[in-house]
Design an enzyme around this catalytic site. Structure first.
Site, PDB file in Angstrom:
ATOM      1  N   HIS A 128     -96.460  -1.063   4.506  1.00  0.00           N
ATOM      2  CA  HIS A 128     -95.406  -2.040   4.991  1.00  0.00           C
ATOM      3  C   HIS A 128     -94.935  -1.971   3.669  1.00  0.00           C
ATOM      4  CE1 HIS A 128     -94.968  -4.499   8.732  1.00  0.00           C
ATOM      5  NE2 HIS A 128     -95.675  -3.345   9.155  1.00  0.00           N
ATOM      6  N   CYS A 140     -83.124  14.930  -4.880  1.00  0.00           N
ATOM      7  CA  CYS A 140     -82.447  15.443  -5.128  1.00  0.00           C
ATOM      8  C   CYS A 140     -83.690  16.847  -4.938  1.00  0.00           C
ATOM      9  CB  CYS A 140     -81.554  16.522  -6.655  1.00  0.00           C
ATOM     10  SG  CYS A 140     -82.425  15.797  -7.284  1.00  0.00           S
ATOM     11  N   THR A 197    -100.667 -13.299   9.910  1.00  0.00           N
ATOM     12  CA  THR A 197     -99.680 -13.348  10.536  1.00  0.00           C
ATOM     13  C   THR A 197     -99.384 -13.814  11.806  1.00  0.00           C
ATOM     14  OG1 THR A 197     -98.898 -11.171  11.169  1.00  0.00           O
ATOM     15  CG2 THR A 197    -101.128 -11.173  11.843  1.00  0.00           C
ATOM     16  N   SER A 198     -97.886 -13.871  12.099  1.00  0.00           N
ATOM     17  CA  SER A 198     -97.336 -14.313  13.090  1.00  0.00           C
ATOM     18  C   SER A 198     -97.212 -13.692  14.353  1.00  0.00           C
ATOM     19  CB  SER A 198     -95.289 -14.905  12.670  1.00  0.00           C
ATOM     20  OG  SER A 198     -95.015 -13.347  12.308  1.00  0.00           O
ATOM     21  N   PRO A 223    -102.995 -21.562  10.577  1.00  0.00           N
ATOM     22  CA  PRO A 223    -103.376 -23.072   9.904  1.00  0.00           C
ATOM     23  C   PRO A 223    -102.095 -23.014  11.811  1.00  0.00           C
ATOM     24  CG  PRO A 223    -101.690 -22.512   8.491  1.00  0.00           C
ATOM     25  CD  PRO A 223    -102.828 -20.900   9.127  1.00  0.00           C
TER      26      PRO A 223
HETATM   27  C1  BJW Z   1    -100.711 -19.361   7.380  1.00  0.00           C
HETATM   28  C2  BJW Z   1    -101.248 -19.656   5.717  1.00  0.00           C
HETATM   29  C3  BJW Z   1    -102.426 -20.067   5.395  1.00  0.00           C
HETATM   30  C4  BJW Z   1     -98.951 -19.230   6.583  1.00  0.00           C
HETATM   31  N1  BJW Z   1    -103.670 -19.414   5.662  1.00  0.00           N
HETATM   32  N2  BJW Z   1    -101.804 -18.211   7.773  1.00  0.00           N
HETATM   33  C5  BJW Z   1     -91.741  -3.062  19.737  1.00  0.00           C
HETATM   34  C6  BJW Z   1     -91.296  -4.549  20.452  1.00  0.00           C
HETATM   35  C7  BJW Z   1     -89.107  -4.913  19.811  1.00  0.00           C
HETATM   36  C8  BJW Z   1     -89.642  -4.330  18.853  1.00  0.00           C
HETATM   37  C9  BJW Z   1     -90.322  -3.070  18.360  1.00  0.00           C
HETATM   38  C10 BJW Z   1     -91.357  -3.017  18.223  1.00  0.00           C
HETATM   39  N3  BJW Z   1     -91.808  -1.640  17.809  1.00  0.00           N
HETATM   40  C11 BJW Z   1     -90.778  -2.358  16.579  1.00  0.00           C
HETATM   41  C12 BJW Z   1     -90.079  -2.332  16.617  1.00  0.00           C
HETATM   42  C13 BJW Z   1     -88.939  -2.778  15.745  1.00  0.00           C
HETATM   43  C14 BJW Z   1     -89.732  -3.510  14.356  1.00  0.00           C
HETATM   44  C15 BJW Z   1     -89.946  -4.817  14.947  1.00  0.00           C
HETATM   45  O1  BJW Z   1     -91.369  -4.748  15.028  1.00  0.00           O
HETATM   46  N4  BJW Z   1     -89.147  -5.577  14.939  1.00  0.00           N
HETATM   47  C16 BJW Z   1     -89.538  -7.256  15.695  1.00  0.00           C
HETATM   48  C17 BJW Z   1     -88.900  -7.979  14.040  1.00  0.00           C
HETATM   49  C18 BJW Z   1     -89.332  -7.274  17.178  1.00  0.00           C
HETATM   50  N5  BJW Z   1     -90.292  -2.567  13.703  1.00  0.00           N
HETATM   51  C19 BJW Z   1     -90.413  -2.172  13.009  1.00  0.00           C
HETATM   52  O2  BJW Z   1     -88.974  -1.863  13.155  1.00  0.00           O
HETATM   53  C20 BJW Z   1     -91.118  -1.159  12.316  1.00  0.00           C
HETATM   54  N6  BJW Z   1     -91.386   0.445  12.053  1.00  0.00           N
HETATM   55  C21 BJW Z   1     -91.402   0.764  13.549  1.00  0.00           C
HETATM   56  O3  BJW Z   1     -91.930   0.456  14.316  1.00  0.00           O
HETATM   57  O4  BJW Z   1     -90.603   2.621  13.063  1.00  0.00           O
HETATM   58  C22 BJW Z   1     -90.789   3.521  14.508  1.00  0.00           C
HETATM   59  C23 BJW Z   1     -89.318   2.040  15.705  1.00  0.00           C
HETATM   60  C24 BJW Z   1     -88.125   1.950  14.749  1.00  0.00           C
HETATM   61  C25 BJW Z   1     -87.663   0.901  15.719  1.00  0.00           C
HETATM   62  C26 BJW Z   1     -87.826   1.086  16.868  1.00  0.00           C
HETATM   63  C27 BJW Z   1     -88.877   1.750  17.929  1.00  0.00           C
HETATM   64  C28 BJW Z   1     -89.789   2.123  16.719  1.00  0.00           C
HETATM   65  C29 BJW Z   1     -91.161  -1.387  10.759  1.00  0.00           C
HETATM   66  C30 BJW Z   1     -91.879  -3.180  10.604  1.00  0.00           C
HETATM   67  C31 BJW Z   1     -91.524  -2.799   9.174  1.00  0.00           C
HETATM   68  C32 BJW Z   1     -91.196  -4.196   8.248  1.00  0.00           C
HETATM   69  N7  BJW Z   1     -91.553  -4.754   7.180  1.00  0.00           N
HETATM   70  C33 BJW Z   1     -91.439  -5.861   6.613  1.00  0.00           C
HETATM   71  C34 BJW Z   1     -90.146  -5.384   5.470  1.00  0.00           C
HETATM   72  C35 BJW Z   1     -91.404  -5.107   4.228  1.00  0.00           C
HETATM   73  C36 BJW Z   1     -90.853  -4.949   3.555  1.00  0.00           C
HETATM   74  C37 BJW Z   1     -90.683  -6.492   2.401  1.00  0.00           C
HETATM   75  O5  BJW Z   1     -91.787  -6.791   1.798  1.00  0.00           O
HETATM   76  O6  BJW Z   1     -89.405  -6.957   2.119  1.00  0.00           O
HETATM   77  O7  BJW Z   1     -92.539  -6.509   6.517  1.00  0.00           O
HETATM   78  S1  BJW Z   1     -90.767  -7.241   7.860  1.00  0.00           S
HETATM   79  C38 BJW Z   1     -91.735  -8.915   6.945  1.00  0.00           C
HETATM   80  O8  BJW Z   1     -92.580  -8.661   8.441  1.00  0.00           O
HETATM   81  C39 BJW Z   1     -93.293  -7.615   6.738  1.00  0.00           C
HETATM   82  C40 BJW Z   1     -94.329  -8.470   6.572  1.00  0.00           C
HETATM   83  O9  BJW Z   1     -95.355  -7.435   6.458  1.00  0.00           O
HETATM   84  C41 BJW Z   1     -94.245  -7.973   8.266  1.00  0.00           C
HETATM   85  C42 BJW Z   1     -95.025  -9.327   9.301  1.00  0.00           C
HETATM   86  O10 BJW Z   1     -95.060 -10.294   8.554  1.00  0.00           O
HETATM   87  P1  BJW Z   1     -96.397 -11.596   9.021  1.00  0.00           P
HETATM   88  O11 BJW Z   1     -97.011 -10.915   7.707  1.00  0.00           O
HETATM   89  O12 BJW Z   1     -97.184 -11.626  10.118  1.00  0.00           O
HETATM   90  O13 BJW Z   1     -95.872 -13.122   8.293  1.00  0.00           O
HETATM   91  P2  BJW Z   1     -94.523 -13.891   8.937  1.00  0.00           P
HETATM   92  O14 BJW Z   1     -94.299 -14.653   8.283  1.00  0.00           O
HETATM   93  O15 BJW Z   1     -94.193 -13.985   9.998  1.00  0.00           O
HETATM   94  O16 BJW Z   1     -96.654 -14.926   9.053  1.00  0.00           O
HETATM   95  C43 BJW Z   1     -96.728 -15.620   7.406  1.00  0.00           C
HETATM   96  C44 BJW Z   1     -97.892 -16.294   9.127  1.00  0.00           C
HETATM   97  O17 BJW Z   1     -98.818 -16.788   8.114  1.00  0.00           O
HETATM   98  C45 BJW Z   1     -97.182 -17.592  10.007  1.00  0.00           C
HETATM   99  O18 BJW Z   1     -98.286 -17.288  11.193  1.00  0.00           O
HETATM  100  C46 BJW Z   1     -98.001 -19.044   8.993  1.00  0.00           C
HETATM  101  O19 BJW Z   1     -98.607 -19.762  10.299  1.00  0.00           O
HETATM  102  C47 BJW Z   1     -99.360 -18.288   8.900  1.00  0.00           C
HETATM  103  N8  BJW Z   1     -99.638 -18.806   7.335  1.00  0.00           N
HETATM  104  N9  BJW Z   1     -99.740 -20.317   5.376  1.00  0.00           N
HETATM  105  C48 BJW Z   1    -103.294 -18.487   7.208  1.00  0.00           C
HETATM  106  N10 BJW Z   1    -101.969 -20.849   4.047  1.00  0.00           N
END
Ligand code: BJW
Length: 251
Positions: A128, A140, A197-198, A223
Site C-alpha cells: 500500500h 506535466c 490485520t483485520s 488479539p
Molecule cells: C493487533 C494488535 C497487536 C491490534 N498485535 N494484532 C474484493 C471485495 C470487496 C472489495 C474489494 C475487493 N477487491 C478490491 C476491493 C475494493 C477495496 C477493498 O478492499 N474494500 C474493502 C474495504 C471492502 N480495495 C481496494 O480498493 C484496493 N485496490 C484495488 O483492489 O484495486 C483494484 C480494484 C478497485 C476497486 C474495485 C475492485 C478492484 C486498494 C486498497 C488500498 C488500501 N489502502 C489503505 C490506506 C493506505 C493509505 C493510508 O495509510 O492512509 O491501506 S486502507 C487501510 O486498510 C490501509 C491498510 O493497509 C489496510 C488494511 O488494514 P489493516 O492493516 O488490516 O488494519 P486494521 O485496522 O483493519 O486491522 C488491525 C488489526 O490488528 C485488527 O484485527 C486488530 O485486532 C489487530 N491488532 N493490536 C496484533 N498488538
C-alpha cells in the site's frame, strides 16, 4: 491472573506454531496495522483507537477525497508522518528480522509506516505504498520544482500540479511489482504467518487463502477475532509483540 504452575493458556498453540515454523522451508509473512500498534501507531479499524474511529475512510483515503479537500487530507498525512517518525519498531518487528536470519522469508506488509525497514528487515514488499513517499497528481511530466508551504500540498512551479501521498487509496491498483511478489510468495510458501490485520481490505486479504489453496499451513496472530481465523490452522490470540518473540529463538 494465570497460575504460572499451569502455564499460559496459549502455550499448546504456541508449541504447535513453533513446530510448524521450525519445519517450514519457505515462509510468507503478511503484516497489517496491528503489528505496529505496540509501537504507538494507531490501527485503522480498532473501535476506539483506530485512525478511522472518528473519520470516514471515504473522506480521507480516496483520490476523489483528496481532490475535494487537498489541504485537509495532506495535513492528515503530515500529522501521521510526524506521529510515525516519533515511534520505534517493537519486539514484533525485531522478531521478524530474526526469523529472516533463520529461514527463507518473504515479508509482505500492508503498512505504510516503514517500521519493518527501520527494524532491519530487507526486501520488504509494501503493498500500500509508503507514508513518507509522495508523487505527482496530474503532473506535466517535467514536474520537479516544488515550492512547499507548511500544511499545504506542494505544487509544481511549472504546471501547478499537486503532490499527493505515495500510498494506495481505495479504488487504486496496488504497485504491480509488489502485488506480483506478494502473489508469488503466497503461491510458493509452505507456511503463511499473518500478523495484525483485520483481513478486510482486498486484494491483500485474499493472500492467506491463496497460500492455503496452494497447500500452506496458516498461522494468524491477532488479539481479536478476524475473518482470517477461518483460514487459519492455528490462531494465536495475543499481541504480536508478545507472541512473535516466543515463536523462534531470538539472537
Ligand atoms: C493487533 C494488535 C497487536 C491490534 N498485535 N494484532 C474484493 C471485495 C470487496 C472489495 C474489494 C475487493 N477487491 C478490491 C476491493 C475494493 C477495496 C477493498 O478492499 N474494500 C474493502 C474495504 C471492502 N480495495 C481496494 O480498493 C484496493 N485496490 C484495488 O483492489 O484495486 C483494484 C480494484 C478497485 C476497486 C474495485 C475492485 C478492484 C486498494 C486498497 C488500498 C488500501 N489502502 C489503505 C490506506 C493506505 C493509505 C493510508 O495509510 O492512509 O491501506 S486502507 C487501510 O486498510 C490501509 C491498510 O493497509 C489496510 C488494511 O488494514 P489493516 O492493516 O488490516 O488494519 P486494521 O485496522 O483493519 O486491522 C488491525 C488489526 O490488528 C485488527 O484485527 C486488530 O485486532 C489487530 N491488532 N493490536 C496484533 N498488538
Amino acid at each position: 491472573m494465570d497460575d504460572p504452575a499451569l502455564g499460559h493458556p496459549l502455550d499448546p498453540a504456541v508449541d504447535r506454531a513453533r513446530a510448524l515454523i521450525d519445519a517450514a522451508r519457505q515462509i510468507f509473512v503478511l503484516t497489517g496495522a496491528g503489528i505496529s500498534a505496540e509501537s504507538g501507531v494507531p490501527t485503522f479499524r480498532d473501535a476506539l483507537t483506530g485512525l478511522w474511529a472518528r473519520f470516514d475512510p471515504e473522506e480521507l483515503a480516496t483520490e476523489s477525497a483528496y481532490r475535494r479537500q487537498p489541504t485537509l487530507v495532506w495535513q492528515w498525512y503530515e500529522h501521521r508522518r510526524a506521529l510515525v517518525a516519533a515511534t520505534q519498531p517493537n519486539p514484533a518487528h525485531h522478531a521478524l528480522v530474526q526469523l529472516a536470519a533463520r529461514k527463507p522469508v518473504t515479508l509482505v506488509t500492508q503498512n505504510v509506516d516503514g517500521l519493518h525497514q527501520r527494524a532491519g528487515s530487507e526486501h520488504v514488499v509494501e503493498l500500500h505504498g509508503n507514508l513518507f513517499a509522495s508523487k505527482w497528481l496530474d503532473g506535466c511530466g517535467r514536474c520537479d520544482t516544488v515550492d512547499p508551504v507548511p500544511g499545504e500540498p506542494p505544487h509544481c512551479a511549472l504546471c501547478g500540479a499537486m503532490m499527493r501521498p505515495g500510498v494506495v487509496w481505495f479504488g487504486e491498483d496496488l504497485p504491480r511489482v509488489a502485488r506480483y511478489r506478494a502473489e508469488y510468495a503466497a503461491e510458493h510458501c509452505d507456511l503463511c504467518l499473518v500478523v495484525g490485520t483485520s483481513g478486510m481490505v482486498y486484494p491483500a486479504a485474499a493472500l492467506p487463502g491463496v497460500a492455503k489453496d496452494h497447500g500452506a499451513q496458516v498461522i494468524v496472530v491477532n488479539p481479536q477475532p478476524s475473518v482470517l481465523d477461518q483460514t487459519a490452522d492455528i490462531v494465536l490470540a495475543g499481541a504480536a509483540g508478545e507472541i512473535l518473540p516466543r515463536l523462534w529463538p531470538q539472537a
